[in-house]
Enzyme design. Structure first.
Site, short mmCIF file in Angstrom:
data_model
loop_
_atom_site.label_atom_id
_atom_site.label_comp_id
_atom_site.label_asym_id
_atom_site.label_seq_id
_atom_site.Cartn_x
_atom_site.Cartn_y
_atom_site.Cartn_z
N ASP A 29 6.94 -13.84 6.78
CA ASP A 29 7.13 -14.78 7.88
C ASP A 29 6.86 -16.18 7.32
O ASP A 29 6.70 -16.35 6.09
CB ASP A 29 6.27 -14.41 9.09
CG ASP A 29 4.79 -14.75 8.92
OD1 ASP A 29 4.38 -15.12 7.78
OD2 ASP A 29 4.03 -14.65 9.89
N CYS A 46 2.43 -12.44 5.18
CA CYS A 46 2.35 -13.30 6.36
C CYS A 46 1.12 -14.17 6.15
O CYS A 46 0.62 -14.26 5.02
CB CYS A 46 2.33 -12.48 7.66
SG CYS A 46 0.87 -11.48 7.96
N THR A 98 -2.07 -13.90 7.14
CA THR A 98 -3.22 -13.09 6.71
C THR A 98 -2.82 -11.83 5.95
O THR A 98 -3.68 -11.22 5.31
CB THR A 98 -4.02 -12.63 7.94
OG1 THR A 98 -3.13 -11.87 8.78
CG2 THR A 98 -4.59 -13.81 8.72
N GLY A 99 -1.60 -11.43 6.10
CA GLY A 99 -1.15 -10.12 5.59
C GLY A 99 -1.41 -9.01 6.60
O GLY A 99 -0.92 -7.89 6.43
N GLY A 107 -0.82 -8.86 10.16
CA GLY A 107 0.24 -8.55 11.13
C GLY A 107 1.41 -7.84 10.48
O GLY A 107 1.94 -6.84 11.01
N HIS A 126 -4.35 6.15 -5.27
CA HIS A 126 -4.80 7.07 -4.22
C HIS A 126 -3.80 7.18 -3.06
O HIS A 126 -3.59 8.26 -2.54
CB HIS A 126 -6.16 6.63 -3.66
CG HIS A 126 -7.29 6.86 -4.62
ND1 HIS A 126 -8.61 6.82 -4.25
CD2 HIS A 126 -7.30 7.14 -5.96
CE1 HIS A 126 -9.38 7.08 -5.29
NE2 HIS A 126 -8.61 7.26 -6.35
N ARG A 160 -5.34 15.86 -5.01
CA ARG A 160 -5.93 15.77 -3.67
C ARG A 160 -5.41 14.56 -2.91
O ARG A 160 -5.37 14.56 -1.67
CB ARG A 160 -7.47 15.72 -3.75
CG ARG A 160 -8.04 14.47 -4.38
CD ARG A 160 -9.56 14.57 -4.55
NE ARG A 160 -10.15 13.32 -5.00
CZ ARG A 160 -10.15 12.88 -6.26
NH1 ARG A 160 -9.56 13.61 -7.20
NH2 ARG A 160 -10.71 11.74 -6.60
N HIS A 161 -4.97 13.54 -3.64
CA HIS A 161 -4.45 12.34 -2.97
C HIS A 161 -3.09 12.63 -2.32
O HIS A 161 -2.80 12.12 -1.24
CB HIS A 161 -4.35 11.17 -3.95
CG HIS A 161 -5.66 10.87 -4.61
ND1 HIS A 161 -6.74 10.41 -3.89
CD2 HIS A 161 -6.08 11.01 -5.89
CE1 HIS A 161 -7.78 10.26 -4.71
NE2 HIS A 161 -7.40 10.63 -5.93
C1 RB5 Z 1 1.44 -16.79 12.04
O1 RB5 Z 1 0.82 -17.94 12.52
C2 RB5 Z 1 0.40 -15.72 11.71
O2 RB5 Z 1 -0.14 -15.22 12.89
C3 RB5 Z 1 1.01 -14.63 10.88
O3 RB5 Z 1 1.52 -15.17 9.71
C4 RB5 Z 1 0.06 -13.54 10.44
O4 RB5 Z 1 -1.09 -14.06 9.87
C5 RB5 Z 1 -0.22 -12.50 11.42
O5 RB5 Z 1 -0.94 -11.53 11.17
#
Ligand code: RB5
Length: 146
Positions: free
Chosen positions: A7, A64, A66-67, A69, A97, A131-132
């Protein structure tokens, strides 16, 4: 081929990772986004996940802010095992794993050099099976039995 996508929050880091991989001679298909206009991250996971599931790509990398979402969205695709990675150890374990076929990173969380190390560690690791594999089969049983 590696499928990548993001995104707007992951756009810049995606571009750095794309160039890093291409400079190493690795084929990359960029499924967008292609600018920093605000978009909804659930819309950005699909093209990469479908490319992995269709075997157009060997694996995928999603970004994204934070990674978080985009990893939640990616894991809604049956057969996708998306791992949010912000450190090198997790990247290695994600393959060894969990046999993660997608990794996700946060463009507002980690710097480009760490992202490059994470990608290298994940791509260089081997799934350990045993096992994995049994545990992964149980994940897929959850998908089938909902
Ligand atoms: C966008 O502002 C932000 O919410 C998206 O990039 C992400 O971090 C969501 O998890």
């Amino acid at each position: 081929m590696i499928a990548i996508g993001s995104d707007h929050g992951g756009f810049e880091l995606k571009n750095h990772v794309k160039k890093y991989l291409e400079d190493k001679g690795i084929e990359v298909h960029d499924y967008g986004v292609y600018n920093e206009d605000s978009v909804d991250y659930p819309d950005c996971a699909g093209p990469v996940c479908r490319a992995v599931l269709n075997k157009d790509a060997e694996c995928g990398i999603l970004f994204c802010g934070t990674g978080i979402g985009i990893s939640i969205a990616a894991n809604k695709y049956k057969g996708i095992r998306a791992a949010l990675c912000s450190d090198v150890y997790s990247a290695k374990m994600a393959k060894e794993h969990n046999d993660a076929n997608v990794i996700c990173m946060g463009g507002r969380v980690i710097g480009r050099e760490l992202a490059f190390m994470i990608v290298d560690e994940w791509l260089g690791a081997q799934h350990q099976g045993g096992r994995h594999s049994q545990r992964i089969a149980k994940i897929h049983a959850i998908e089938e039995n909902q």
